[in-house]
Motif scaffolding. Sequence first.
Motif, short mmCIF file in Angstrom:
data_model
loop_
_atom_site.label_atom_id
_atom_site.label_comp_id
_atom_site.label_asym_id
_atom_site.label_seq_id
_atom_site.Cartn_x
_atom_site.Cartn_y
_atom_site.Cartn_z
N GLN A 204 0.81 -1.22 0.00
CA GLN A 204 0.00 0.00 0.00
C GLN A 204 0.84 1.26 0.00
O GLN A 204 0.48 2.24 -0.65
N VAL A 205 1.96 1.26 0.73
CA VAL A 205 2.80 2.46 0.74
C VAL A 205 3.23 2.79 -0.69
O VAL A 205 3.22 3.97 -1.10
N ARG A 206 3.54 1.78 -1.47
CA ARG A 206 3.99 2.00 -2.84
C ARG A 206 2.82 2.35 -3.76
O ARG A 206 2.95 3.24 -4.61
N THR A 207 1.72 1.67 -3.60
CA THR A 207 0.57 2.00 -4.46
C THR A 207 -0.01 3.37 -4.11
O THR A 207 -0.59 4.02 -4.98
N ASP A 208 0.17 3.80 -2.88
CA ASP A 208 -0.22 5.18 -2.54
C ASP A 208 0.62 6.18 -3.33
O ASP A 208 0.12 7.21 -3.80
N ILE A 209 1.92 5.89 -3.48
CA ILE A 209 2.78 6.75 -4.30
C ILE A 209 2.33 6.67 -5.76
O ILE A 209 2.30 7.69 -6.46
N ALA A 210 1.96 5.47 -6.22
CA ALA A 210 1.49 5.33 -7.60
C ALA A 210 0.27 6.22 -7.84
O ALA A 210 0.17 6.89 -8.87
N ARG A 211 -0.64 6.25 -6.90
CA ARG A 211 -1.82 7.13 -7.06
C ARG A 211 -1.39 8.59 -7.07
O ARG A 211 -1.91 9.39 -7.86
N ARG A 212 -0.45 8.92 -6.22
CA ARG A 212 0.07 10.30 -6.20
C ARG A 212 0.70 10.66 -7.54
O ARG A 212 0.62 11.81 -7.99
N PHE A 213 1.33 9.68 -8.17
CA PHE A 213 2.01 9.91 -9.45
C PHE A 213 1.05 9.88 -10.64
O PHE A 213 1.48 10.18 -11.76
N GLY A 214 -0.20 9.48 -10.43
CA GLY A 214 -1.15 9.52 -11.52
C GLY A 214 -1.93 8.26 -11.78
O GLY A 214 -2.76 8.23 -12.70
N ALA A 215 -1.71 7.19 -11.01
CA ALA A 215 -2.47 5.97 -11.22
C ALA A 215 -3.95 6.21 -10.90
O ALA A 215 -4.28 6.81 -9.88
N THR A 216 -4.80 5.74 -11.78
CA THR A 216 -6.24 5.88 -11.56
C THR A 216 -6.84 4.65 -10.91
O THR A 216 -7.92 4.71 -10.31
N ASP A 217 -6.17 3.50 -11.03
CA ASP A 217 -6.65 2.24 -10.46
C ASP A 217 -5.45 1.46 -9.92
O ASP A 217 -4.33 1.60 -10.42
N VAL A 218 -5.72 0.64 -8.91
CA VAL A 218 -4.69 -0.24 -8.34
C VAL A 218 -5.23 -1.66 -8.33
O VAL A 218 -6.36 -1.91 -7.90
N VAL A 219 -4.41 -2.61 -8.81
CA VAL A 219 -4.74 -4.03 -8.78
C VAL A 219 -3.72 -4.72 -7.88
O VAL A 219 -2.52 -4.71 -8.17
N ALA A 220 -4.20 -5.29 -6.77
CA ALA A 220 -3.30 -5.91 -5.80
C ALA A 220 -3.09 -7.40 -6.06
O ALA A 220 -2.17 -8.00 -5.51
N GLU A 221 -3.94 -8.00 -6.90
CA GLU A 221 -3.82 -9.43 -7.16
C GLU A 221 -2.58 -9.74 -8.00
O GLU A 221 -1.97 -8.85 -8.60
N ARG A 222 -2.22 -11.02 -8.05
CA ARG A 222 -1.11 -11.47 -8.88
C ARG A 222 -1.58 -12.60 -9.78
O ARG A 222 -2.65 -13.19 -9.57
N GLY A 223 -0.80 -12.91 -10.80
CA GLY A 223 -1.08 -14.04 -11.67
C GLY A 223 -2.42 -13.92 -12.38
O GLY A 223 -2.81 -12.84 -12.84
N SER A 339 11.85 -3.14 3.68
CA SER A 339 11.42 -2.08 4.60
C SER A 339 11.70 -0.71 4.02
O SER A 339 11.27 0.30 4.57
N ALA A 340 12.43 -0.66 2.92
CA ALA A 340 12.65 0.59 2.18
C ALA A 340 12.41 0.34 0.70
O ALA A 340 12.73 -0.73 0.18
N LEU A 341 11.85 1.33 0.03
CA LEU A 341 11.62 1.27 -1.41
C LEU A 341 12.88 1.61 -2.17
O LEU A 341 13.36 0.84 -3.03
N LYS A 342 13.46 2.77 -1.86
CA LYS A 342 14.68 3.20 -2.52
C LYS A 342 15.44 4.11 -1.55
O LYS A 342 14.85 5.04 -0.97
N VAL A 343 16.72 3.85 -1.36
CA VAL A 343 17.51 4.53 -0.36
C VAL A 343 18.35 5.64 -0.99
O VAL A 343 19.11 5.39 -1.93
N LEU A 344 18.21 6.84 -0.44
CA LEU A 344 19.01 7.99 -0.85
C LEU A 344 20.26 8.05 0.00
O LEU A 344 20.21 7.82 1.21
N VAL A 345 21.39 8.35 -0.65
CA VAL A 345 22.68 8.45 0.05
C VAL A 345 23.17 9.89 -0.06
O VAL A 345 23.33 10.40 -1.17
N THR A 346 23.38 10.53 1.07
CA THR A 346 23.83 11.91 1.06
C THR A 346 25.29 12.01 1.47
O THR A 346 25.76 11.30 2.36
N ASN A 347 26.01 12.88 0.80
CA ASN A 347 27.40 13.21 1.18
C ASN A 347 27.42 14.68 1.60
O ASN A 347 27.02 15.55 0.82
#
Length: 347
Positions: A204-223, A339-347
């Motif tokens: 859900q955390v990721r599909t919430d971002i998908a909706r924020r990015f413009g997704a109109t529908d979410v399908v959680a099933e597989r196969g 537990s993380a989607l994508k990790v940012l590394v700061t210098n």
Amino acid sequence: MRATTIHAPYDMRVEDVPEPVAQLPTDAVVRVLRACICGSDLWAYRGESHRRPGQRIGHEFLGVVEETGSDVGTVRRGDLVVAPFMWSDGVCDYCREGLTTSCEHGGFWGSVGYDGGQGEAVRVPFADGTLVQLPKEAASDDRLLSSLLTLSDVLGTGHHAALGAGVRPGATVAVVGDGAVGLCAVLAARRLGAERIIALGRHQVRTDIARRFGATDVVAERGEAAVEAVRELTRGQGAHAVIEAVGTEQSMRTAVDITRDGGAIGFVGVPHGSGTGLDLGVMFDRNIALRGGVAPVRAYIPELLPDVLDGTVDASPVFDMTVGLEGVPDGYKAMDDRSALKVLVTN
């Protein structure tokens, strides 16, 4: 300087390594401000792709030019720049045709003998063909820096997938995969004018971002259940454009099965673990096209950069964890256990 090295599966270290210098007239040295960990880095982390003990790693970074060779003319000391995930000379036949990932003199950051992006600095071969200059004032804007960093790989890869799938104004698009690339593909599809965007993902955390990015529908099933759900959403026909951003046999089978007759699949998921899952007879009978592969993001940066700078496109929400360079091993663990989607590394 300090840089990330890999020694064995699950054995990431941040160690002292030699400071890079411009070895050739076409080189530049970039002091890294932002880098990140890519889902494809996890194949090396898990031992599913071979690395030599002590090999450098990381292929997404931006920073400030510290030194240039005598032949470098497009960037100079003090410039803020972003690097695509492969270097390229910018002048060979492939580069002139926009396929910079097939450059005759190109290469991949972290290859044996070359610097990786997850370090304090990087020697950049063919700086004129590789680096893209950014506005210097962006260096003081953390959010914008994060958004600009996505130009090095995931945003351009999502765009490549959308182009391969033939996304166009008014189209129905389905995106298989809720990783950073899949989410950026949702963003790219919206940018290209898709009317309906179906995101396939179970987190859900990721599909919430998908909706924020413009997704109109979410399908959680597989196969098969996922195929049925997409067909139900599209009057039984499937999507005009399907983006495959996972790389497994199941994900490719799903992509084929949810594509509308006469549609196209844009595939950017790195194939791994099994066969392709493609039945050419099915694709032939249904007139399904397949396009994609390694994204030539260097060719896309000039097109995407203005939209990132003015905020029209902002992929920075894909970064949900931030570490300093010494924390990179913890970032790998977090991405490996999801537990993380994508990790940012700061210098």
